[in-house]
Design an enzyme around this catalytic site. Structure first.
Site, PDB file in Angstrom:
ATOM      1  N   TRP A   1     -58.613  67.491 -12.094  1.00  0.00           N
ATOM      2  CA  TRP A   1     -58.354  68.811 -12.684  1.00  0.00           C
ATOM      3  C   TRP A   1     -58.974  68.919 -14.067  1.00  0.00           C
ATOM      4  O   TRP A   1     -59.503  69.967 -14.426  1.00  0.00           O
ATOM      5  CB  TRP A   1     -56.860  69.131 -12.703  1.00  0.00           C
ATOM      6  CG  TRP A   1     -56.013  68.189 -13.488  1.00  0.00           C
ATOM      7  CD1 TRP A   1     -55.723  68.246 -14.821  1.00  0.00           C
ATOM      8  CD2 TRP A   1     -55.361  67.025 -12.990  1.00  0.00           C
ATOM      9  NE1 TRP A   1     -54.926  67.191 -15.187  1.00  0.00           N
ATOM     10  CE2 TRP A   1     -54.681  66.423 -14.079  1.00  0.00           C
ATOM     11  CE3 TRP A   1     -55.268  66.433 -11.726  1.00  0.00           C
ATOM     12  CZ2 TRP A   1     -53.926  65.267 -13.937  1.00  0.00           C
ATOM     13  CZ3 TRP A   1     -54.511  65.285 -11.589  1.00  0.00           C
ATOM     14  CH2 TRP A   1     -53.859  64.708 -12.686  1.00  0.00           C
TER      15      TRP A   1
ATOM     16  N   TYR B   1     -56.559  74.872  -7.105  1.00  0.00           N
ATOM     17  CA  TYR B   1     -57.341  73.725  -6.644  1.00  0.00           C
ATOM     18  C   TYR B   1     -56.465  72.786  -5.822  1.00  0.00           C
ATOM     19  O   TYR B   1     -55.232  72.837  -5.879  1.00  0.00           O
ATOM     20  CB  TYR B   1     -57.958  72.964  -7.817  1.00  0.00           C
ATOM     21  CG  TYR B   1     -56.991  72.070  -8.551  1.00  0.00           C
ATOM     22  CD1 TYR B   1     -56.932  70.707  -8.281  1.00  0.00           C
ATOM     23  CD2 TYR B   1     -56.100  72.583  -9.487  1.00  0.00           C
ATOM     24  CE1 TYR B   1     -56.030  69.885  -8.934  1.00  0.00           C
ATOM     25  CE2 TYR B   1     -55.200  71.778 -10.151  1.00  0.00           C
ATOM     26  CZ  TYR B   1     -55.164  70.428  -9.863  1.00  0.00           C
ATOM     27  OH  TYR B   1     -54.260  69.621 -10.506  1.00  0.00           O
TER      28      TYR B   1
ATOM     29  N   GLU C   1     -52.417  72.943  -6.714  1.00  0.00           N
ATOM     30  CA  GLU C   1     -51.807  73.707  -7.797  1.00  0.00           C
ATOM     31  C   GLU C   1     -52.511  75.016  -8.087  1.00  0.00           C
ATOM     32  O   GLU C   1     -53.720  75.137  -7.923  1.00  0.00           O
ATOM     33  CB  GLU C   1     -51.801  72.868  -9.091  1.00  0.00           C
ATOM     34  CG  GLU C   1     -50.985  71.600  -8.977  1.00  0.00           C
ATOM     35  CD  GLU C   1     -50.944  70.784 -10.250  1.00  0.00           C
ATOM     36  OE1 GLU C   1     -49.944  70.064 -10.429  1.00  0.00           O
ATOM     37  OE2 GLU C   1     -51.882  70.848 -11.057  1.00  0.00           O
TER      38      GLU C   1
ATOM     39  N   GLU D   1     -44.011  65.076 -24.251  1.00  0.00           N
ATOM     40  CA  GLU D   1     -45.057  64.072 -24.092  1.00  0.00           C
ATOM     41  C   GLU D   1     -45.640  63.610 -25.420  1.00  0.00           C
ATOM     42  O   GLU D   1     -45.948  62.439 -25.584  1.00  0.00           O
ATOM     43  CB  GLU D   1     -46.198  64.608 -23.213  1.00  0.00           C
ATOM     44  CG  GLU D   1     -45.838  64.701 -21.765  1.00  0.00           C
ATOM     45  CD  GLU D   1     -47.052  64.844 -20.858  1.00  0.00           C
ATOM     46  OE1 GLU D   1     -48.199  64.689 -21.320  1.00  0.00           O
ATOM     47  OE2 GLU D   1     -46.839  65.108 -19.657  1.00  0.00           O
TER      48      GLU D   1
ATOM     49  N   HIS E   1     -45.725  71.043 -14.780  1.00  0.00           N
ATOM     50  CA  HIS E   1     -45.275  72.203 -14.011  1.00  0.00           C
ATOM     51  C   HIS E   1     -44.114  72.893 -14.722  1.00  0.00           C
ATOM     52  O   HIS E   1     -43.259  72.207 -15.274  1.00  0.00           O
ATOM     53  CB  HIS E   1     -44.758  71.766 -12.636  1.00  0.00           C
ATOM     54  CG  HIS E   1     -45.527  70.658 -12.024  1.00  0.00           C
ATOM     55  ND1 HIS E   1     -45.163  69.333 -12.173  1.00  0.00           N
ATOM     56  CD2 HIS E   1     -46.648  70.669 -11.279  1.00  0.00           C
ATOM     57  CE1 HIS E   1     -46.031  68.578 -11.528  1.00  0.00           C
ATOM     58  NE2 HIS E   1     -46.948  69.353 -10.981  1.00  0.00           N
TER      59      HIS E   1
ATOM     60  N   CYS F   1     -50.335  68.182 -19.282  1.00  0.00           N
ATOM     61  CA  CYS F   1     -50.268  69.026 -18.087  1.00  0.00           C
ATOM     62  C   CYS F   1     -48.998  68.707 -17.314  1.00  0.00           C
ATOM     63  O   CYS F   1     -48.504  67.585 -17.362  1.00  0.00           O
ATOM     64  CB  CYS F   1     -51.507  68.844 -17.210  1.00  0.00           C
ATOM     65  SG  CYS F   1     -51.903  67.150 -16.804  1.00  0.00           S
TER      66      CYS F   1
ATOM     67  N   HIS G   1     -46.086  66.856  -3.748  1.00  0.00           N
ATOM     68  CA  HIS G   1     -47.268  66.024  -3.974  1.00  0.00           C
ATOM     69  C   HIS G   1     -47.564  65.045  -2.846  1.00  0.00           C
ATOM     70  O   HIS G   1     -48.489  64.239  -2.957  1.00  0.00           O
ATOM     71  CB  HIS G   1     -47.104  65.267  -5.299  1.00  0.00           C
ATOM     72  CG  HIS G   1     -47.121  66.166  -6.482  1.00  0.00           C
ATOM     73  ND1 HIS G   1     -45.959  66.592  -7.092  1.00  0.00           N
ATOM     74  CD2 HIS G   1     -48.140  66.754  -7.155  1.00  0.00           C
ATOM     75  CE1 HIS G   1     -46.279  67.391  -8.106  1.00  0.00           C
ATOM     76  NE2 HIS G   1     -47.579  67.515  -8.154  1.00  0.00           N
TER      77      HIS G   1
ATOM     78  N   HIS H   1     -48.190  74.848  -5.678  1.00  0.00           N
ATOM     79  CA  HIS H   1     -47.152  75.112  -6.667  1.00  0.00           C
ATOM     80  C   HIS H   1     -47.798  75.451  -8.007  1.00  0.00           C
ATOM     81  O   HIS H   1     -48.963  75.196  -8.232  1.00  0.00           O
ATOM     82  CB  HIS H   1     -46.205  73.911  -6.810  1.00  0.00           C
ATOM     83  CG  HIS H   1     -46.889  72.641  -7.182  1.00  0.00           C
ATOM     84  ND1 HIS H   1     -47.554  71.849  -6.260  1.00  0.00           N
ATOM     85  CD2 HIS H   1     -47.030  72.010  -8.380  1.00  0.00           C
ATOM     86  CE1 HIS H   1     -48.061  70.798  -6.867  1.00  0.00           C
ATOM     87  NE2 HIS H   1     -47.762  70.869  -8.158  1.00  0.00           N
TER      88      HIS H   1
ATOM     89  N   GLU I   1     -52.626  66.735  -5.490  1.00  0.00           N
ATOM     90  CA  GLU I   1     -52.291  67.890  -6.317  1.00  0.00           C
ATOM     91  C   GLU I   1     -52.784  69.114  -5.560  1.00  0.00           C
ATOM     92  O   GLU I   1     -53.906  69.127  -5.040  1.00  0.00           O
ATOM     93  CB  GLU I   1     -52.997  67.820  -7.683  1.00  0.00           C
ATOM     94  CG  GLU I   1     -52.476  66.752  -8.596  1.00  0.00           C
ATOM     95  CD  GLU I   1     -51.087  67.022  -9.157  1.00  0.00           C
ATOM     96  OE1 GLU I   1     -50.432  68.010  -8.748  1.00  0.00           O
ATOM     97  OE2 GLU I   1     -50.648  66.235  -9.995  1.00  0.00           O
TER      98      GLU I   1
END
Length: 191
Positions: free
Chosen positions: A167, A110, A122, A95, A77, A75, A33, A40, A120
């Site tokens: 995003w 993006y 990703e 979360e 990874h 959101c 990042h 990624h 970002e």
């Protein structure tokens, strides 16, 4: 309800991918990042309740990128060695304290820059689900949350677009154009 739990760190290994979303290696989360970002794999989840309201979260003020911005339900990874199915289920619990069935919608690539702090970059897999139970947020990840109807969300996006993550705005435009009617009808897709 709210709880405080550390569920991620900057050294965890993310999955690097090429422009076709094929795995090409691994790199620490913080390293992925910085600067313009390193491509990624990631995911985004949109959860609606039975009243067709979307669960939004406000990101923790301690986040490196887009702190305190409003975004979609969840959101993050997948980690090294973790399937996408494992990752999306894990993160909802970490979360928000719940699980629900999730359906894959689409994926897209993006890049979004957050000033000089980082970016970002990703290949993001987008999922949706339905849930009507209790929410138990992890305050290390989420500052606030709310369910919001589509019309109210549209008004807020128009009035204050800079309070939402990039995003989420990209995904919402695509979902509205291609999936939203089916999602709200409970079928998942329009096709």
């Amino acid at each position: 309800m709210a709880r405080e739990e550390v569920v991620s760190n900057g050294s965890e290994q993310l999955i690097l991918v090429d422009d076709l979303d094929r795995e090409v290696g691994f790199k620490a989360k913080n390293d992925c990042h910085t600067g313009k970002g390193v491509l990624h794999r990631a995911f985004s989840i949109f959860v609606f309740n039975g009243d067709n309201e979307l669960l939004l979260q406000q990101r923790s003020p301690s986040k490196m990128l887009w702190p305190s911005y409003w975004s979609n339900t969840c959101c993050l990874h997948p980690r090294r060695g973790e399937s996408m199915e494992e990752a999306v289920s894990r993160r909802l619990v970490q979360e928000l304290g719940f699980q629900c069935p999730l359906e894959f919608l689409y994926k897209f690539k993006y890049q979004a820059q957050f000033g000089a702090i980082g970016a970002e970059h990703e290949y993001c897999w987008v999922y949706h689900g339905r849930y009507d139970g209790a929410v138990d947020v992890n305050v290390n990840e989420i500052a606030a949350w709310r369910f919001i109807g589509v019309d109210d969300l549209e008004r807020q996006l128009a009035a204050a677009p800079d309070t939402f993550t990039p995003w989420f705005k990209m995904e919402w435009v695509h979902i509205k154009a291609n999936y939203l009617d089916g999602m709200l009808a409970g079928t998942g897709t329009d096709g």
